[in-house]
Design a protein around this motif. Sequence first.
Motif, mmCIF file in Angstrom:
data_model
loop_
_atom_site.group_PDB
_atom_site.id
_atom_site.type_symbol
_atom_site.label_atom_id
_atom_site.label_comp_id
_atom_site.label_asym_id
_atom_site.label_seq_id
_atom_site.Cartn_x
_atom_site.Cartn_y
_atom_site.Cartn_z
ATOM 1 N N LYS A 111 3.617 6.106 21.138
ATOM 2 C CA LYS A 111 4.978 5.579 21.227
ATOM 3 C C LYS A 111 5.991 6.726 21.188
ATOM 4 C CE LYS A 111 7.926 2.089 19.127
ATOM 5 N NZ LYS A 111 8.050 1.091 18.056
ATOM 6 N N LEU A 112 5.738 7.728 20.354
ATOM 7 C CA LEU A 112 6.617 8.891 20.275
ATOM 8 C C LEU A 112 6.668 9.619 21.612
ATOM 9 C CD1 LEU A 112 8.345 10.881 18.585
ATOM 10 C CD2 LEU A 112 6.207 12.068 18.045
ATOM 11 N N ARG A 113 5.500 9.789 22.256
ATOM 12 C CA ARG A 113 5.474 10.459 23.564
ATOM 13 C C ARG A 113 6.305 9.698 24.588
ATOM 14 N NH1 ARG A 113 0.207 11.943 21.952
ATOM 15 N NH2 ARG A 113 -0.705 10.021 22.720
ATOM 16 N N THR A 114 6.153 8.380 24.622
ATOM 17 C CA THR A 114 6.928 7.602 25.595
ATOM 18 C C THR A 114 8.423 7.674 25.278
ATOM 19 O OG1 THR A 114 6.592 5.569 24.306
ATOM 20 C CG2 THR A 114 5.038 6.006 26.099
ATOM 21 N N LEU A 115 8.751 7.642 23.991
ATOM 22 C CA LEU A 115 10.173 7.740 23.625
ATOM 23 C C LEU A 115 10.743 9.115 23.961
ATOM 24 C CD1 LEU A 115 10.232 5.839 20.227
ATOM 25 C CD2 LEU A 115 11.170 5.077 22.411
ATOM 26 N N GLN A 116 9.948 10.157 23.820
ATOM 27 C CA GLN A 116 10.414 11.497 24.187
ATOM 28 C C GLN A 116 10.629 11.603 25.692
ATOM 29 O OE1 GLN A 116 7.380 13.953 22.402
ATOM 30 N NE2 GLN A 116 8.571 14.272 20.525
ATOM 31 N N GLN A 117 9.740 10.977 26.463
ATOM 32 C CA GLN A 117 9.920 10.972 27.914
ATOM 33 C C GLN A 117 11.201 10.214 28.284
ATOM 34 O OE1 GLN A 117 6.296 9.283 29.380
ATOM 35 N NE2 GLN A 117 5.139 11.196 29.188
ATOM 36 N N ASP A 118 11.407 9.073 27.618
ATOM 37 C CA ASP A 118 12.626 8.308 27.877
ATOM 38 C C ASP A 118 13.859 9.126 27.505
ATOM 39 O OD1 ASP A 118 11.069 6.209 28.706
ATOM 40 O OD2 ASP A 118 11.289 5.041 26.852
ATOM 41 N N GLU A 119 13.778 9.856 26.402
ATOM 42 C CA GLU A 119 14.897 10.690 25.979
ATOM 43 C C GLU A 119 15.207 11.756 27.025
ATOM 44 O OE1 GLU A 119 16.222 13.380 22.115
ATOM 45 O OE2 GLU A 119 14.097 13.100 22.564
ATOM 46 N N LYS A 120 14.159 12.376 27.588
ATOM 47 C CA LYS A 120 14.373 13.389 28.634
ATOM 48 C C LYS A 120 15.079 12.765 29.832
ATOM 49 C CE LYS A 120 10.573 16.631 27.847
ATOM 50 N NZ LYS A 120 9.326 17.181 28.424
ATOM 51 N N LYS A 121 14.593 11.581 30.232
ATOM 52 C CA LYS A 121 15.213 10.914 31.382
ATOM 53 C C LYS A 121 16.671 10.582 31.102
ATOM 54 C CE LYS A 121 10.926 8.834 33.061
ATOM 55 N NZ LYS A 121 10.164 7.581 33.219
ATOM 56 N N LEU A 122 16.934 10.105 29.899
ATOM 57 C CA LEU A 122 18.308 9.746 29.559
ATOM 58 C C LEU A 122 19.207 10.982 29.487
ATOM 59 C CD1 LEU A 122 17.697 6.964 26.896
ATOM 60 C CD2 LEU A 122 18.564 6.676 29.215
ATOM 61 N N LYS A 123 18.693 12.086 28.993
ATOM 62 C CA LYS A 123 19.483 13.318 28.949
ATOM 63 C C LYS A 123 19.800 13.797 30.366
ATOM 64 C CE LYS A 123 18.307 15.140 24.418
ATOM 65 N NZ LYS A 123 17.716 16.219 23.643
#
Length: 123
Positions: free
Chosen positions: A76-88
């Motif tokens: 879940k952390l990995r997916t959230l980090q990927q989402d964070e990169k996309k959002l940034k």
Amino acid sequence: MGAPQRSKVKKIQTSYVIQQEKQEHKKAQRRKKKVIRFSIVVTMVLAASSLFLYTMMAQSSAIDGQLKTKEQLEEKLRTLQQDEKKLKEEIKKLNDDKYIAELARKQYFLSKEGEIIFITPEE
């Protein structure tokens, strides 16, 4: 089996014989006490080892559950980090006026002056 048969031979009642009988009786008592002590110790060791094994099994299953939970949370952390990169990246793009204009034209069908929008059906 039947009742023990009595011997017709009488024992000699001397001090030596009495002393020997007392010693044999004491040895029998000691042996009995040793057997009782040994059985108590064995019972305690078995109880302690059973408790130890039960505790080990319970802790092992708890650790397995926690490891599975940890793996799920790491995923879940990995997916959230990927989402964070996309959002940034999206934030960086939204600071660009050209990107905002393009996005507005695509999503809200806004046009530049003199531009005509044609909507084609999607199949």
